[in-house]
Design a protein around this motif. Structure first.
Motif, PDB file in Angstrom:
ATOM      1  N   TYR A  30      -1.797   8.241   5.722  1.00  0.00           N
ATOM      2  CA  TYR A  30      -1.132   9.433   5.205  1.00  0.00           C
ATOM      3  C   TYR A  30      -0.421   9.134   3.894  1.00  0.00           C
ATOM      4  O   TYR A  30       0.283   8.133   3.769  1.00  0.00           O
ATOM      5  CB  TYR A  30      -0.120   9.914   6.259  1.00  0.00           C
ATOM      6  CG  TYR A  30       0.613  11.166   5.890  1.00  0.00           C
ATOM      7  CD1 TYR A  30      -0.014  12.400   5.963  1.00  0.00           C
ATOM      8  CD2 TYR A  30       1.941  11.115   5.488  1.00  0.00           C
ATOM      9  CE1 TYR A  30       0.671  13.564   5.641  1.00  0.00           C
ATOM     10  CE2 TYR A  30       2.635  12.275   5.163  1.00  0.00           C
ATOM     11  CZ  TYR A  30       1.984  13.499   5.241  1.00  0.00           C
ATOM     12  OH  TYR A  30       2.666  14.637   4.927  1.00  0.00           O
ATOM     13  N   ASP A  31      -0.596  10.023   2.941  1.00  0.00           N
ATOM     14  CA  ASP A  31       0.095   9.919   1.657  1.00  0.00           C
ATOM     15  C   ASP A  31       1.354  10.787   1.739  1.00  0.00           C
ATOM     16  O   ASP A  31       1.267  12.017   1.682  1.00  0.00           O
ATOM     17  CB  ASP A  31      -0.816  10.407   0.534  1.00  0.00           C
ATOM     18  CG  ASP A  31      -0.187  10.289  -0.844  1.00  0.00           C
ATOM     19  OD1 ASP A  31       1.061  10.174  -0.946  1.00  0.00           O
ATOM     20  OD2 ASP A  31      -0.946  10.316  -1.823  1.00  0.00           O
ATOM     21  N   PRO A  32       2.535  10.162   1.888  1.00  0.00           N
ATOM     22  CA  PRO A  32       3.751  10.954   2.048  1.00  0.00           C
ATOM     23  C   PRO A  32       4.166  11.700   0.783  1.00  0.00           C
ATOM     24  O   PRO A  32       4.895  12.684   0.865  1.00  0.00           O
ATOM     25  CB  PRO A  32       4.806   9.920   2.446  1.00  0.00           C
ATOM     26  CG  PRO A  32       4.277   8.620   1.982  1.00  0.00           C
ATOM     27  CD  PRO A  32       2.785   8.734   1.979  1.00  0.00           C
ATOM     28  N   VAL A  33       3.695  11.280  -0.367  1.00  0.00           N
ATOM     29  CA  VAL A  33       4.027  11.965  -1.612  1.00  0.00           C
ATOM     30  C   VAL A  33       3.205  13.254  -1.726  1.00  0.00           C
ATOM     31  O   VAL A  33       3.734  14.341  -1.963  1.00  0.00           O
ATOM     32  CB  VAL A  33       3.800  11.053  -2.835  1.00  0.00           C
ATOM     33  CG1 VAL A  33       4.020  11.802  -4.131  1.00  0.00           C
ATOM     34  CG2 VAL A  33       4.712   9.834  -2.761  1.00  0.00           C
ATOM     35  N   ALA A  34       1.894  13.135  -1.551  1.00  0.00           N
ATOM     36  CA  ALA A  34       1.009  14.304  -1.628  1.00  0.00           C
ATOM     37  C   ALA A  34       1.029  15.116  -0.328  1.00  0.00           C
ATOM     38  O   ALA A  34       0.534  16.236  -0.301  1.00  0.00           O
ATOM     39  CB  ALA A  34      -0.413  13.855  -1.934  1.00  0.00           C
ATOM     40  N   GLU A  35       1.578  14.524   0.734  1.00  0.00           N
ATOM     41  CA  GLU A  35       1.649  15.139   2.058  1.00  0.00           C
ATOM     42  C   GLU A  35       0.273  15.504   2.609  1.00  0.00           C
ATOM     43  O   GLU A  35       0.054  16.611   3.110  1.00  0.00           O
ATOM     44  CB  GLU A  35       2.573  16.364   2.047  1.00  0.00           C
ATOM     45  CG  GLU A  35       4.009  16.018   1.735  1.00  0.00           C
ATOM     46  CD  GLU A  35       4.946  17.205   1.820  1.00  0.00           C
ATOM     47  OE1 GLU A  35       4.483  18.365   1.934  1.00  0.00           O
ATOM     48  OE2 GLU A  35       6.171  16.966   1.791  1.00  0.00           O
ATOM     49  N   ASP A  36      -0.659  14.545   2.501  1.00  0.00           N
ATOM     50  CA  ASP A  36      -1.966  14.745   3.125  1.00  0.00           C
ATOM     51  C   ASP A  36      -2.610  13.413   3.488  1.00  0.00           C
ATOM     52  O   ASP A  36      -2.142  12.349   3.102  1.00  0.00           O
ATOM     53  CB  ASP A  36      -2.891  15.600   2.259  1.00  0.00           C
ATOM     54  CG  ASP A  36      -3.240  14.973   0.926  1.00  0.00           C
ATOM     55  OD1 ASP A  36      -2.819  13.851   0.653  1.00  0.00           O
ATOM     56  OD2 ASP A  36      -3.949  15.629   0.144  1.00  0.00           O
ATOM     57  N   THR A  37      -3.669  13.506   4.245  1.00  0.00           N
ATOM     58  CA  THR A  37      -4.382  12.333   4.739  1.00  0.00           C
ATOM     59  C   THR A  37      -5.449  11.933   3.736  1.00  0.00           C
ATOM     60  O   THR A  37      -6.243  12.774   3.302  1.00  0.00           O
ATOM     61  CB  THR A  37      -5.030  12.654   6.103  1.00  0.00           C
ATOM     62  OG1 THR A  37      -3.987  13.002   7.019  1.00  0.00           O
ATOM     63  CG2 THR A  37      -5.805  11.468   6.641  1.00  0.00           C
ATOM     64  N   ILE A  67       0.853  -1.184   0.000  1.00  0.00           N
ATOM     65  CA  ILE A  67       0.000   0.000   0.000  1.00  0.00           C
ATOM     66  C   ILE A  67       0.895   1.242   0.000  1.00  0.00           C
ATOM     67  O   ILE A  67       2.050   1.190   0.415  1.00  0.00           O
ATOM     68  CB  ILE A  67      -0.983   0.022   1.201  1.00  0.00           C
ATOM     69  CG1 ILE A  67      -0.244   0.010   2.545  1.00  0.00           C
ATOM     70  CG2 ILE A  67      -1.973  -1.141   1.111  1.00  0.00           C
ATOM     71  CD1 ILE A  67      -1.154   0.171   3.757  1.00  0.00           C
ATOM     72  N   GLN A  68       0.342   2.334  -0.488  1.00  0.00           N
ATOM     73  CA  GLN A  68       1.108   3.577  -0.628  1.00  0.00           C
ATOM     74  C   GLN A  68       0.818   4.584   0.483  1.00  0.00           C
ATOM     75  O   GLN A  68       1.394   5.670   0.499  1.00  0.00           O
ATOM     76  CB  GLN A  68       0.795   4.223  -1.982  1.00  0.00           C
ATOM     77  CG  GLN A  68       1.064   3.312  -3.159  1.00  0.00           C
ATOM     78  CD  GLN A  68       2.492   2.803  -3.183  1.00  0.00           C
ATOM     79  OE1 GLN A  68       3.435   3.573  -3.106  1.00  0.00           O
ATOM     80  NE2 GLN A  68       2.654   1.487  -3.258  1.00  0.00           N
ATOM     81  N   LEU A  69      -0.082   4.234   1.397  1.00  0.00           N
ATOM     82  CA  LEU A  69      -0.462   5.135   2.480  1.00  0.00           C
ATOM     83  C   LEU A  69       0.115   4.638   3.798  1.00  0.00           C
ATOM     84  O   LEU A  69       0.014   3.457   4.122  1.00  0.00           O
ATOM     85  CB  LEU A  69      -1.983   5.250   2.576  1.00  0.00           C
ATOM     86  CG  LEU A  69      -2.689   5.737   1.305  1.00  0.00           C
ATOM     87  CD1 LEU A  69      -4.202   5.700   1.503  1.00  0.00           C
ATOM     88  CD2 LEU A  69      -2.224   7.124   0.911  1.00  0.00           C
TER      89      LEU A  69
END
Length: 146
Positions: free
Chosen positions: A68-75, A44-46
């Motif tokens: 949390y999506d570390p690439v987009a920097e949001d939840t 998973i990517q989150l």
């Protein structure tokens, strides 16, 4: 522990260290299961984060688990763990967090550890939750983790 004097009407239920063992156990199992998929297997990517504010600074919601999506920097996903008497309130909070669009959350879940029932709400569901533990964003059924 930092305590904010500000109390937002959108603050998600936060029992913190006063939560019953079953509540904390469910959070632990979810965090472990999702963490294994993220950190170890890379499926998973989150990133799962327990008891973490959705945004930095005072007054932001603190769900039991956020993805949390570390690439987009949001939840992208929030998960609330509850018992029967808190389920309706937690679901309303999840729906408001998603539909108010302040944070960009796309999917939310409420898990009742007493009944083992799951509710899922997705952006655009029109205020109606579905009985499901399957996250379409992650392609994962979380019901097997708790």
């Amino acid at each position: 522990m930092y305590e904010s004097p500000y109390r937002s009407s959108f603050e998600v239920h936060d029992d913190g260290t006063n939560s019953p063992l079953d509540h904390q156990r469910a959070i632990s199992k979810l965090t472990f299961g999702l963490g294994f998929l993220y950190y170890k297997e890379g499926k998973i990517q989150l990133e799962p984060l327990p008891e973490t504010p959705i945004n930095e600074g005072p007054g932001h919601a603190v769900p039991d688990v956020l993805m949390y999506d570390p690439v987009a920097e949001d939840t992208k996903i929030v998960i609330e763990v509850c018992q029967t008497n808190g389920q309706r309130n937690d679901l309303r909070k999840i729906i408001r967090l998603i539909e108010d669009d302040d944070y960009g959350i796309l999917e939310g879940f409420v898990y009742n550890y007493k009944t083992r029932a799951w509710l899922r709400y997705r952006k655009g569901d029109g205020g109606t939750a579905t009985a499901s533990s399957y996250s379409e964003l992650m392609g994962v059924d979380m019901g097997e983790m708790v």
